[in-house]
Structure formats: C-alpha cells, structure tokens
Design an enzyme around this catalytic site. Structure first.
Site, mmCIF file in Angstrom:
data_model
loop_
_atom_site.group_PDB
_atom_site.id
_atom_site.type_symbol
_atom_site.label_atom_id
_atom_site.label_comp_id
_atom_site.label_asym_id
_atom_site.label_seq_id
_atom_site.Cartn_x
_atom_site.Cartn_y
_atom_site.Cartn_z
ATOM 1 C CE1 TYR A 50 -4.704 -1.090 5.267
ATOM 2 C CE2 TYR A 50 -3.066 0.460 4.435
ATOM 3 C CZ TYR A 50 -3.977 -0.552 4.217
ATOM 4 O OH TYR A 50 -4.148 -1.031 2.941
ATOM 5 C CB SER A 81 -0.856 -0.002 1.265
ATOM 6 O OG SER A 81 -1.370 1.284 1.523
ATOM 7 C CD GLU A 136 -2.209 5.504 4.199
ATOM 8 O OE1 GLU A 136 -1.486 5.888 5.129
ATOM 9 O OE2 GLU A 136 -3.063 6.228 3.652
HETATM 10 P P1 GDP Z 1 -7.203 5.808 2.411
HETATM 11 O O1 GDP Z 1 -6.385 6.787 1.614
HETATM 12 O O2 GDP Z 1 -6.819 4.390 2.164
HETATM 13 O O3 GDP Z 1 -7.243 6.136 3.854
HETATM 14 O O4 GDP Z 1 -8.697 5.894 1.805
HETATM 15 P P2 GDP Z 1 -10.003 6.690 2.296
HETATM 16 O O5 GDP Z 1 -10.935 6.651 1.123
HETATM 17 O O6 GDP Z 1 -10.544 6.137 3.572
HETATM 18 O O7 GDP Z 1 -9.502 8.190 2.571
HETATM 19 C C1 GDP Z 1 -8.981 8.978 1.542
HETATM 20 C C2 GDP Z 1 -8.794 10.396 2.045
HETATM 21 O O8 GDP Z 1 -10.080 10.998 2.238
HETATM 22 C C3 GDP Z 1 -8.087 10.514 3.399
HETATM 23 O O9 GDP Z 1 -7.152 11.585 3.301
HETATM 24 C C4 GDP Z 1 -9.198 10.906 4.368
HETATM 25 O O10 GDP Z 1 -8.746 11.696 5.461
HETATM 26 C C5 GDP Z 1 -10.072 11.731 3.450
HETATM 27 N N1 GDP Z 1 -11.453 11.871 3.946
HETATM 28 C C6 GDP Z 1 -12.124 13.040 4.110
HETATM 29 N N2 GDP Z 1 -13.347 12.828 4.607
HETATM 30 C C7 GDP Z 1 -13.475 11.477 4.767
HETATM 31 C C8 GDP Z 1 -14.538 10.646 5.248
HETATM 32 O O11 GDP Z 1 -15.609 11.101 5.622
HETATM 33 N N3 GDP Z 1 -14.308 9.292 5.238
HETATM 34 C C9 GDP Z 1 -13.110 8.747 4.789
HETATM 35 N N4 GDP Z 1 -12.944 7.418 4.782
HETATM 36 N N5 GDP Z 1 -12.078 9.529 4.366
HETATM 37 C C10 GDP Z 1 -12.274 10.864 4.349
#
Ligand code: GDP
Length: 322
Positions: free
Chosen positions: A151, A127, A129
């Site tokens: 993670y 990932s 990440e």
């Molecule tokens: P990730 O990159 O694997 O953590 O995938 P996510 O789809 O969960 O998050 C992508 C980005 O969207 C991150 O920077 C989050 O902080 C941002 N984000 C903003 N608002 C939200 C929310 O309501 N839910 C999630 N899951 N992410 C959010």
C-alpha cells in the site's frame, strides 16, 4: 488562499469512500459542479448533487477521455484500495489503483491544461504509509519516503509523480494524510471495528473484541477536517505537499479504553482478545504528523480532538444498534 470561483467544476475519484462522500457534500454545498467516477462493477454510490460517470480508474483511455470531456478546474484523486492489511493479498491490484492510476490522471490533467488553456488544480490523497517505519516522530514533508508495505509503496509512487508533474507546471499537490476517521469509516479499519464492536457489546449482541497489535500508535483525526485541508491545498496560491495530521498520537489500546468508557463500560480488559490473525507482517509502531506547514500556509487546523473522534464514532454506532 483563493476561494472557489463561480462555475467551478470538480472531478473526484473515490466518491464512494469516506473522504469522497464528505468531499462531494462539501463541494456541492459550495455550488461547485461535481463529477465523480463510479466503478463499472460496483453499485452506484449515493452522492446527492454529484454527476456520476461509469468507468474504470485503471483504464488510461477511460480516464483521459472523461477528463478531456469534462475539463475540470479541480481534480481530487481519492480512489484507493485503502486497506494496508489487504494490500499484502493484492499487491499488483494495489499498485495499479493506488499508484499507476494517479499517473494516468496527472497526465490527463496536464493534457486538459495544455489543450484547453485553463489551469487545473490536482490533489493526490497521499498517506503517512509512504514513510514506513520513520526514524523520528513526528514526521513532516522532509521525512524520507521509505514505504514498508505494498500500500505504502504504491502511494509513494503516486506521491513522487505529483512532484514530477508539478515540475511541468501543473498545480499538483500531495496531501500526506494521517489516519482520519468518522462513522463512515468501514469496519476493516481498527477505529470503526472498535466502536462498532463496543456498541454491539453494550447492546448485548457481542461478547468480545478481537484485535491485533494494541501498542501501535497512530495520529487519529476527523475525516471532514482532512477533506477541508485538501480543498485548501487545491486552491492555495502555490502548489506544495502538506502533511495533514493532528500531531497527537494514541495507541490502539488507548482508543479501545476511550471507546469502552464512552459506552459506559469501565471494566473492559477482560472483553478484549488478542488474535494473531490481526497482527501484520510489518506495522509502523508510531505514525504521527507535524502539520506546521498546513497550519502556516493554508490556515488549516484540526477542529475535532481524539476524545471527540472516539465519542462521535461510538455515539453513531450506539444509535445504529438501537
Ligand atoms: P492503517 O494505519 O491505515 O493501517 O489503519 P488501521 O485502522 O487498519 O490500523 C491502525 C493500526 O491498528 C495498525 O497498527 C494495526 O496493526 C492496528 N490494529 C490492531 N488490531 C487491529 C485490527 O483488528 N484491525 C485493524 N485494521 N488494525 C488493527
């Protein structure tokens, strides 16, 4: 790239997830005999043509005896607690599933190879990440591994173990996957949360969309393309790690705007509410990948661009709300 040989057998962990379901379909369509691990405590996933085996990925014994029994040609480790946000609530479970389980699988794959004298090809779904808050963008395979959440740390351990086992002559590869989306993405991810809520608002069933950090920038690709990259990496002549990404970044705000506009709603800003509950303790501001190596060595490239990813997801959610 060598193609699949007749009679090939594959083993997949994470079959019930977005990527596992696409991968299972793809391999079954190719005529590969596909086996997958289904967790003891979960209902059996629907995976046509796939032989499901009950077991617990975190049990080294379960994994080893199953792998020795099946003697697969290809192993795809896609199982993970996939939410970065949730990993802060369950760091120990995240470490076991996303990190230690990969070590047990790698060891079992090597045992199969040594005991049965047949090469095993191992793909780890790594990932972006693992890079944490990288100093430069885009990132590539030489970017320092410096995760900033549980993670990412667990995925980093698995990623490093792939390299360890590659040095023991296992064809082990890490596909460093950037965000990849589809209508099968669960709503805990921001893309699907956005498209499902936009569809609900368009249908008059929701009034607003609550989000956290709108300025975060991600490199969002199309999940089946990423599955294709993993299969290519498994079957490549040489085992290497590959960044799998589109190379194009967009902010959460841009995703929101594109989704509303695709649903025919231009005046969307009053419909979005910022809720601090969705803002994370640490959050990479920009994760964008440079997939030059995958392009050059695997002949891989993304086939669906950002606008189309958003459009396909919104369309699927609009038809689901009727
Ligand atoms: P990730 O990159 O694997 O953590 O995938 P996510 O789809 O969960 O998050 C992508 C980005 O969207 C991150 O920077 C989050 O902080 C941002 N984000 C903003 N608002 C939200 C929310 O309501 N839910 C999630 N899951 N992410 C959010």
């Amino acid at each position: 790239m060598s193609s699949v040989t007749t009679g090939a057998r594959a083993f997949i962990t994470g079959i019930s997830g977005q990527d596992g379901s696409y991968l299972g379909e793809r391999l079954v369509a190719e005529g590969v005999e596909v086996h997958a691990l289904a967790h003891d405590l979960e209902p059996l996933p629907s995976a046509p043509g796939v032989e499901l085996h009950r077991g617990d990925l975190t049990s080294v014994e379960d994994v080893r005896s199953l792998l020795l029994d099946l003697a697969p040609d290809e192993v795809y480790n896609l199982a993970a607690l996939s939410s970065v946000a949730r990993s802060w609530d369950e760091p120990d479970l995240t470490a076991r599933v996303n990190g230690l389980a990969a070590a047990a699988l790698l060891e079992s794959a090597l045992l199969v190879q040594e005991k049965q004298g047949k090469p095993v090809r191992f793909v780890q779904a790594s990932s972006a990440e693992i890079f944490g808050q990288p100093e430069r963008s885009p990132q590539d395979e030489t970017t320092p591994v410096r995760p900033l959440n549980p993670y990412g740390a667990a995925k980093a351990y698995a990623h490093l173990m792939v390299d360890v086992y590659r040095h023991r002559d296992l064809h082990a590869v890490s596909a460093i996957l950037y965000n990849h989306e589809s209508p099968r993405r669960p709503e805990q991810f921001v893309t699907r949360k956005i498209t499902a809520t936009v569809a609900a608002i368009a249908a008059g069933r929701a009034t607003h969309l609550s989000l956290g950090n709108l300025d975060a920038r991600r490199d969002w690709g199309w999940a089946p393309d990423y599955v294709d990259a993993m299969v290519r990496a498994a079957r490549a002549d040489v085992a290497r790690d590959y960044v799998v990404a589109t190379g194009v970044g967009h902010s959460v705000r841009e995703f929101v705007a594109a989704a509303f506009r695709h649903a025919g709603i231009d005046d969307w800003e009053p419909l979005v509410v910022i809720d601090p509950a969705f803002v994370r303790p640490t959050d990479p501001t920009e994760l964008i990948g440079d997939a030059t190596r995958a392009r050059e060595l695997l002949g891989w490239s993304p086939t669906v661009d950002f606008a189309d990813v958003v459009g396909r997801m919104v369309d699927a959610d609009l038809s689901a709300v009727g």
